[in-house]
Write a protein that holds these residues in place. Sequence first.
Motif, short mmCIF file in Angstrom:
data_model
loop_
_atom_site.label_atom_id
_atom_site.label_comp_id
_atom_site.label_asym_id
_atom_site.label_seq_id
_atom_site.Cartn_x
_atom_site.Cartn_y
_atom_site.Cartn_z
N PRO A 147 13.65 30.11 -129.88
CA PRO A 147 12.73 29.65 -130.94
C PRO A 147 12.08 28.30 -130.65
O PRO A 147 11.05 27.98 -131.25
N LEU A 148 12.67 27.50 -129.76
CA LEU A 148 12.04 26.23 -129.39
C LEU A 148 10.92 26.43 -128.38
O LEU A 148 10.08 25.56 -128.21
N VAL A 149 10.92 27.59 -127.71
CA VAL A 149 9.91 27.88 -126.69
C VAL A 149 8.79 28.73 -127.27
O VAL A 149 7.61 28.49 -126.99
N VAL A 150 9.15 29.72 -128.07
CA VAL A 150 8.16 30.60 -128.69
C VAL A 150 7.58 29.91 -129.92
O VAL A 150 8.32 29.55 -130.83
N PRO A 151 6.27 29.70 -129.99
CA PRO A 151 5.67 29.04 -131.15
C PRO A 151 5.88 29.85 -132.43
O PRO A 151 5.90 31.09 -132.39
N PRO A 152 6.03 29.18 -133.57
CA PRO A 152 6.21 29.92 -134.84
C PRO A 152 5.05 30.85 -135.16
O PRO A 152 5.26 31.89 -135.79
N ILE A 153 3.84 30.49 -134.73
CA ILE A 153 2.69 31.36 -135.03
C ILE A 153 2.81 32.68 -134.30
O ILE A 153 2.39 33.74 -134.82
N VAL A 154 3.39 32.67 -133.10
CA VAL A 154 3.62 33.92 -132.38
C VAL A 154 4.68 34.75 -133.10
O VAL A 154 4.55 35.97 -133.22
N LEU A 155 5.70 34.08 -133.59
CA LEU A 155 6.76 34.77 -134.32
C LEU A 155 6.24 35.45 -135.57
O LEU A 155 6.53 36.63 -135.83
N VAL A 156 5.44 34.73 -136.35
CA VAL A 156 4.96 35.30 -137.61
C VAL A 156 3.95 36.41 -137.36
O VAL A 156 3.92 37.41 -138.10
N PHE A 157 3.12 36.31 -136.32
CA PHE A 157 2.20 37.39 -136.02
C PHE A 157 2.96 38.63 -135.55
O PHE A 157 2.55 39.77 -135.84
N LEU B 54 1.08 31.69 -143.32
CA LEU B 54 0.55 32.97 -142.87
C LEU B 54 1.15 34.14 -143.65
O LEU B 54 0.52 35.20 -143.74
N LEU B 55 2.34 33.96 -144.21
CA LEU B 55 2.91 34.99 -145.08
C LEU B 55 2.48 34.81 -146.53
O LEU B 55 2.88 35.60 -147.40
N ASN B 56 1.70 33.76 -146.80
CA ASN B 56 1.14 33.52 -148.13
C ASN B 56 2.22 33.36 -149.18
O ASN B 56 2.18 33.98 -150.25
N ARG B 57 3.22 32.52 -148.88
CA ARG B 57 4.28 32.25 -149.83
C ARG B 57 4.16 30.84 -150.38
O ARG B 57 3.71 29.92 -149.68
N PRO B 58 4.53 30.62 -151.65
CA PRO B 58 4.36 29.31 -152.30
C PRO B 58 5.45 28.32 -151.90
O PRO B 58 6.28 27.91 -152.71
N ALA B 59 5.44 27.92 -150.65
CA ALA B 59 6.45 27.00 -150.14
C ALA B 59 5.93 25.57 -150.18
O ALA B 59 4.75 25.30 -150.42
N PHE B 60 6.83 24.62 -149.90
CA PHE B 60 6.50 23.21 -150.01
C PHE B 60 5.59 22.75 -148.88
O PHE B 60 4.72 21.89 -149.08
N SER C 111 1.51 49.14 -143.30
CA SER C 111 1.37 50.45 -142.67
C SER C 111 2.52 50.78 -141.74
O SER C 111 2.52 51.84 -141.12
N SER C 112 3.49 49.89 -141.63
CA SER C 112 4.62 50.12 -140.74
C SER C 112 5.65 51.02 -141.41
O SER C 112 5.67 51.20 -142.63
N TRP C 113 6.55 51.58 -140.61
CA TRP C 113 7.63 52.39 -141.17
C TRP C 113 8.69 51.51 -141.83
O TRP C 113 9.56 52.02 -142.53
N LEU C 114 8.60 50.19 -141.64
CA LEU C 114 9.44 49.23 -142.34
C LEU C 114 8.52 48.26 -143.09
O LEU C 114 8.30 47.13 -142.65
N TYR D 98 5.96 39.41 -136.66
CA TYR D 98 6.49 39.96 -137.91
C TYR D 98 5.43 40.79 -138.63
O TYR D 98 5.70 41.90 -139.10
N LEU D 99 4.23 40.23 -138.75
CA LEU D 99 3.17 40.94 -139.46
C LEU D 99 2.76 42.21 -138.73
O LEU D 99 2.35 43.20 -139.36
N ARG D 100 2.87 42.18 -137.42
CA ARG D 100 2.51 43.36 -136.64
C ARG D 100 3.52 44.49 -136.86
O ARG D 100 3.13 45.67 -136.95
#
Length: 272
Positions: A99-109, A209-215, A118-121, A111-113
């Motif tokens: 997680p220190l190497v992979v940027p969070p934006i790659v992680l969240v994209f 990017l997940l559109n959650r009401p966080a701080f 439309s996913s089975w999950l 997840y969204l993918r």
Amino acid sequence: MNRSRIAPTVIVTLAALYFLVPLVATLEFSMRMVRGTYSLKAYQVVFADPRFQATFSFSVIAALCTIVIGALLVVPTAYWIRLKFPRLRGLVEFITLLPLVVPPIVLVFGYLRIYNSSSWLPFTATIAGTNVLLVFGYAVLSLPYMYRAVDTGMGAIDIRTLTEAAESLGASRRTILMRVILPNVRAAILSGAFLTFAIVIGEFVLASLLNRPAFGPYLQLVGANRAYEPAALAMIAFAITWACMGFLQLFGSGVPGRRLGSTILRFGKRGR
């Protein structure tokens, strides 16, 4: 000796000024919302904002859930790696550092993918599912800090001796983990917990990017539209971070080795 102390003193002084001068300037600016005088008006506006209360509460709950998930995942893993699979320790450390190497934006994209509507999950099809996905993402981001803290704490005690002593007294593996190992790594778990809390409170990418009401997104939104309130929020976030560090020093200062004798003695008495 006096000359040898001059250079370190100058370096430490310059470093302290480098960090303190912007901090003091931010604090001074946050108190100038009322023209011509210093006041706490900006802080009053921030604390009275319903969005501040809602986003901060959301992030606190998400941080607590992340800490619980991280502890449940990391403590048994670190214990088994040190006890049964020491050869896999390097591989596990490498995985936890990803997680220190992979940027969070790659992680969240990613997840969204995978977890889109439309996913089975379809985790993101509901608000509750998106919140769960966000907490899991926070757990991934905090994994390097939680694992390193717990693994270092377990390295300070003799896991094998404690386990063998408890097993010889009739304790099960679950009892060993809950009543022998956990008390001896309490300081390490608290260290990882407070670091996790500080990370979740200020995290922006996943929540945005997940559109959650966080701080974190609330801090960015206020910073883009206000003048004095962002400075007040920056000081509040700074105070929260330093409070976490203070609690870490206050509650996480125990030495694991001091509990070894009492732990074995307690099980010995029960075994009799």
